[in-house]
Design a protein around this motif. Structure first.
Motif, mmCIF file in Angstrom:
data_model
loop_
_atom_site.group_PDB
_atom_site.id
_atom_site.type_symbol
_atom_site.label_atom_id
_atom_site.label_comp_id
_atom_site.label_asym_id
_atom_site.label_seq_id
_atom_site.Cartn_x
_atom_site.Cartn_y
_atom_site.Cartn_z
ATOM 1 N N SER A 47 1.563 62.976 137.420
ATOM 2 C CA SER A 47 0.210 62.386 137.716
ATOM 3 C C SER A 47 -0.266 60.965 137.648
ATOM 4 O O SER A 47 -1.075 60.245 138.059
ATOM 5 N N ALA A 48 1.045 60.257 137.068
ATOM 6 C CA ALA A 48 1.037 58.976 137.136
ATOM 7 C C ALA A 48 1.287 58.139 138.029
ATOM 8 O O ALA A 48 1.976 58.416 139.211
ATOM 9 N N LEU A 49 0.913 56.706 138.159
ATOM 10 C CA LEU A 49 1.455 55.696 138.901
ATOM 11 C C LEU A 49 2.577 55.260 138.201
ATOM 12 O O LEU A 49 2.676 54.982 136.957
ATOM 13 N N TYR A 62 9.971 49.040 134.065
ATOM 14 C CA TYR A 62 9.165 50.255 134.441
ATOM 15 C C TYR A 62 8.090 50.583 133.412
ATOM 16 O O TYR A 62 8.118 50.279 132.147
ATOM 17 N N ALA A 63 6.991 50.906 133.755
ATOM 18 C CA ALA A 63 5.812 51.429 133.122
ATOM 19 C C ALA A 63 5.387 52.499 133.912
ATOM 20 O O ALA A 63 5.427 52.692 135.181
ATOM 21 N N ARG A 64 4.406 53.498 133.168
ATOM 22 C CA ARG A 64 3.730 54.586 133.935
ATOM 23 C C ARG A 64 2.261 54.244 133.695
ATOM 24 O O ARG A 64 1.991 54.100 132.437
ATOM 25 N N PHE A 115 -1.265 53.724 129.725
ATOM 26 C CA PHE A 115 -0.008 53.428 130.106
ATOM 27 C C PHE A 115 0.898 53.479 129.238
ATOM 28 O O PHE A 115 0.514 53.315 128.017
ATOM 29 N N GLY A 116 2.166 53.789 129.473
ATOM 30 C CA GLY A 116 3.240 53.911 128.352
ATOM 31 C C GLY A 116 4.599 53.823 129.151
ATOM 32 O O GLY A 116 4.914 53.290 130.127
ATOM 33 N N LYS A 140 1.579 43.320 136.316
ATOM 34 C CA LYS A 140 1.616 44.275 137.339
ATOM 35 C C LYS A 140 0.992 45.520 136.933
ATOM 36 O O LYS A 140 0.327 45.980 137.743
ATOM 37 N N ILE A 141 1.201 46.042 135.604
ATOM 38 C CA ILE A 141 0.670 46.999 135.162
ATOM 39 C C ILE A 141 -1.055 46.797 135.218
ATOM 40 O O ILE A 141 -1.945 47.730 135.715
#
Length: 144
Positions: free
Chosen positions: A43-45, A58-60, A70-71, A91-92
């Motif tokens: 379900s994350a971006l 990278y991050a979600r 986010f993590g 960007k996050i």
């Protein structure tokens, strides 16, 4: 090049590279034994950068109750110390502003990197705690 994608928009190669980067960093390098893959991925971006056909940051980003979180924030060893982490954080924050406007942001930061998040307005709340064998601290940011 930077990307923000939902799980079903990721290519098989991107998924493989994302998981490889996360496992190489959090499980192997940081010696944390835990289930790296979970249903939050679905379900994350997924926010990431590709350089020379490799995912280097990278991050979600995901909803967690009433707030956004986010993590799995990670940069590859090849780009560490070059400002890529701050680019990723910006960007996050942009992805949150575009996809979850007006929501408070709450994260669980590894304790040793809390100053990194403070640079963009995060504040610590509560006492440190252990999560997956690593000291963490809860941090919040006002809505964007």
């Amino acid at each position: 090049m930077w990307y923000v994608k939902k799980w079903n928009e990721l290519t098989p190669d991107e998924i493989c590279q994302i998981l490889d980067l996360r496992i190489s960093t959090f499980v192997v390098e940081q010696k944390r034994i835990y289930h790296e893959i979970d249903k939050t991925d679905l379900s994350a971006l997924h926010v990431f950068a590709i350089e020379n056909d490799k995912i280097v940051a990278y991050a979600r980003v995901f909803l967690d109750g009433k707030h956004v979180s986010f993590g799995r924030v990670v940069t590859s060893e090849a780009v560490r110390g070059q400002g890529c982490g701050m680019k990723l954080l910006k960007k996050i924050m942009n992805a949150i502003k575009e996809n979850f406007p007006g929501r408070e942001i709450e994260i669980e930061s590894q304790e040793q990197v809390q100053d990194f998040y403070k640079k963009v307005g995060f504040k610590t709340i509560g006492a440190p705690f252990i999560f997956e064998s690593t000291p963490h601290i809860k941090m919040i940011h006002e809505s964007l």
